[in-house]
Design an enzyme around this catalytic site. Structure first.
Site, PDB file in Angstrom:
ATOM      1  N   ASP A  70       0.799  -0.695   0.056  1.00  0.00           N
ATOM      2  CA  ASP A  70      -0.041   0.031   0.229  1.00  0.00           C
ATOM      3  C   ASP A  70       0.430   0.939  -0.225  1.00  0.00           C
ATOM      4  O   ASP A  70       2.319   0.761   0.523  1.00  0.00           O
ATOM      5  CB  ASP A  70      -0.851  -0.374   1.112  1.00  0.00           C
ATOM      6  CG  ASP A  70      -1.851   1.392   1.166  1.00  0.00           C
ATOM      7  OD1 ASP A  70      -2.611   1.304   0.747  1.00  0.00           O
ATOM      8  OD2 ASP A  70      -1.069   2.226   2.709  1.00  0.00           O
ATOM      9  N   ASP A  72      -0.106   5.506   0.502  1.00  0.00           N
ATOM     10  CA  ASP A  72      -0.545   6.109   1.796  1.00  0.00           C
ATOM     11  C   ASP A  72      -0.643   5.326   3.217  1.00  0.00           C
ATOM     12  O   ASP A  72      -1.489   4.315   3.331  1.00  0.00           O
ATOM     13  CB  ASP A  72      -2.334   6.878   1.736  1.00  0.00           C
ATOM     14  CG  ASP A  72      -1.453   7.801   0.363  1.00  0.00           C
ATOM     15  OD1 ASP A  72      -0.841   8.410  -0.079  1.00  0.00           O
ATOM     16  OD2 ASP A  72      -2.712   8.041  -0.217  1.00  0.00           O
TER      17      ASP A  72
HETATM   18  O1  LIG Z   1      -5.830   7.215  -0.833  1.00  0.00           O
HETATM   19  C1  LIG Z   1      -6.113   6.952  -1.009  1.00  0.00           C
HETATM   20  O2  LIG Z   1      -7.963   6.506  -0.349  1.00  0.00           O
HETATM   21  C2  LIG Z   1      -5.371   5.253  -0.035  1.00  0.00           C
HETATM   22  O3  LIG Z   1      -4.661   5.002  -0.493  1.00  0.00           O
HETATM   23  P1  LIG Z   1      -3.700   3.529  -0.538  1.00  0.00           P
HETATM   24  O4  LIG Z   1      -4.407   2.980  -0.585  1.00  0.00           O
HETATM   25  O5  LIG Z   1      -2.180   4.069  -0.598  1.00  0.00           O
HETATM   26  O6  LIG Z   1      -3.348   4.414   1.447  1.00  0.00           O
HETATM   27 MG   LIG Z   2      -3.102   3.018   3.300  1.00  0.00          MG
END
Ligand SMILES: O=C(O)COP(=O)(O)O
Ligand SMILES: [Mg+2]
Length: 343
Positions: A70, A72
């Site tokens: 992932d 963020d």
């Molecule tokens: O931006 C978002 O809603 C989540 O992003 P992510 O999956 O990289 O945590």
């Molecule tokens: Mg995330």
């Protein structure tokens, strides 16, 4: 080379022929990916890697060949790198692991995600990014969609749609006017055949009205990027996530969106079609109800880091409520792995 082909090629070598047929809509809503045993889904033991022995850490590192991470909350928050995460990801690469960045964030095209990653110190290429903006375009292209999209979202999705030849309207401000309730059918574009909802910083009442009015037609498709409730944030400020907008449009349209992002069926099916070997794949995330749930449903190993949305307190709550699934391994932040392998 398309992303699916490239992922497949990287993972399986040139001879592997991926299944690239579009996934039927009715199949997706109930697509289970693989059956998960209750023990796996609701196991209560989570290994804290910081308390593990050197041998256990080594065993963990040897147990996967592919890393899906992932972005963020694991690698960065906004434009700030989470300390040590770039070093750890680059270390995985040095060990020969294949790396893919799997993000629910829909605000950028894959090239810009790769650029951001590189600027923050990660070795990354566009082909290694799987984002929800890309998945929306992949889905609509896959079903042969030729009409126009009303996009309650950002340019990231707009650019990915354009790249596959799909037209769109709606990006940017649509301010409330004094007579906004007098919107007429002539204010709607008859060519629109799908409403796509992603993160939209210009969200407004007229946008909700338009989205719901298009969706009043049963033929109009309803696709959403992701249902994350919040963005990770270091301070105690809540930044509403895309799930907020998706639920709003679902409420006023009285319909349910087909969601392409983690942990939903489309991205799971997409990953499965890439021929990953589930037991040799590690999913890293900062949210149990998106990243870890995706990993568990796909049969991957899972590592939760507490540098984003899910906190240690949340983890306790999840453990007692048995929902969503728990990770196999936990670390305060990804960068902590560095001290464990060098100690
Ligand atoms: O931006 C978002 O809603 C989540 O992003 P992510 O999956 O990289 O945590
Ligand atoms: Mg995330």
């Amino acid at each position: 080379m398309g992303l699916t082909k490239l992922l497949t090629w990287l993972i399986n070598g040139r001879n592997f022929v991926p299944r690239l047929t579009p996934i039927p809509r009715q199949f997706l809503s109930s697509y289970p990916c693989r059956s998960i045993s209750t023990t796996k889904m609701f196991k209560s033991a989570v290994m804290n890697l910081r308390e593990a022995s050197n041998d256990q850490v080594q065993e963990f590192l040897n147990s996967f060949d592919t890393v899906l991470t992932d972005c963020d909350g694991v690698l960065w928050i906004d434009n700030n790198v989470i300390p040590g995460s770039a070093e750890t990801m680059n270390y995985f690469r040095k060990l020969g692991k294949k790396i893919f960045y799997v993000t629910n964030n829909s605000t950028k095209i894959r090239r810009d995600f790769a650029l951001k990653a590189q600027q923050l110190g990660f070795i990354a290429s566009e082909e290694e990014i799987l984002s929800t903006a890309y998945l929306v375009a992949h889905y609509l292209k896959g079903i042969g969609f030729t009409k126009k999209v009303y996009l309650l979202g950002s340019n990231g999705i707009g650019e990915e749609l354009k790249a596959v030849g799909i037209r769109h309207i709606g990006v940017g401000p649509d301010h409330v006017q004094p007579d906004f309730k007098n919107m007429k059918p002539s204010d709607l574009d008859p060519e629109v055949g799908a409403v796509v909802v992603g993160f939209d910083e210009h969200v407004s009442y007229p946008k909700f009205m338009k989205a719901a009015s298009y969706l009043a037609s049963e033929e109009c498709l309803f696709v959403a990027t992701n249902t994350d409730e919040r963005f990770p944030k270091a301070a105690s400020i809540v930044v509403p996530g895309t799930g907020t907008l998706v639920r709003a449009v679902e409420t006023c349209s009285e319909r349910r969106a087909l969601v392409v992002g983690k942990p939903h069926a489309y991205v799971r099916k997409f990953l499965e079609s890439c021929g990953l070997s589930p037991e040799r794949t590690l999913m890293i995330g900062d949210r149990c109800n998106t990243d870890i749930e995706l990993g568990v449903r796909c049969g991957f190993q899972t590592l939760l880091v507490l540098s984003g949305v899910t906190s240690a307190k949340d983890l306790e709550k999840i453990r007692s409520e048995k929902k969503p699934p728990l990770p196999d391994v936990v670390l305060p932040k990804l960068g902590d792995l560095q001290s464990l392998v060098t100690s």
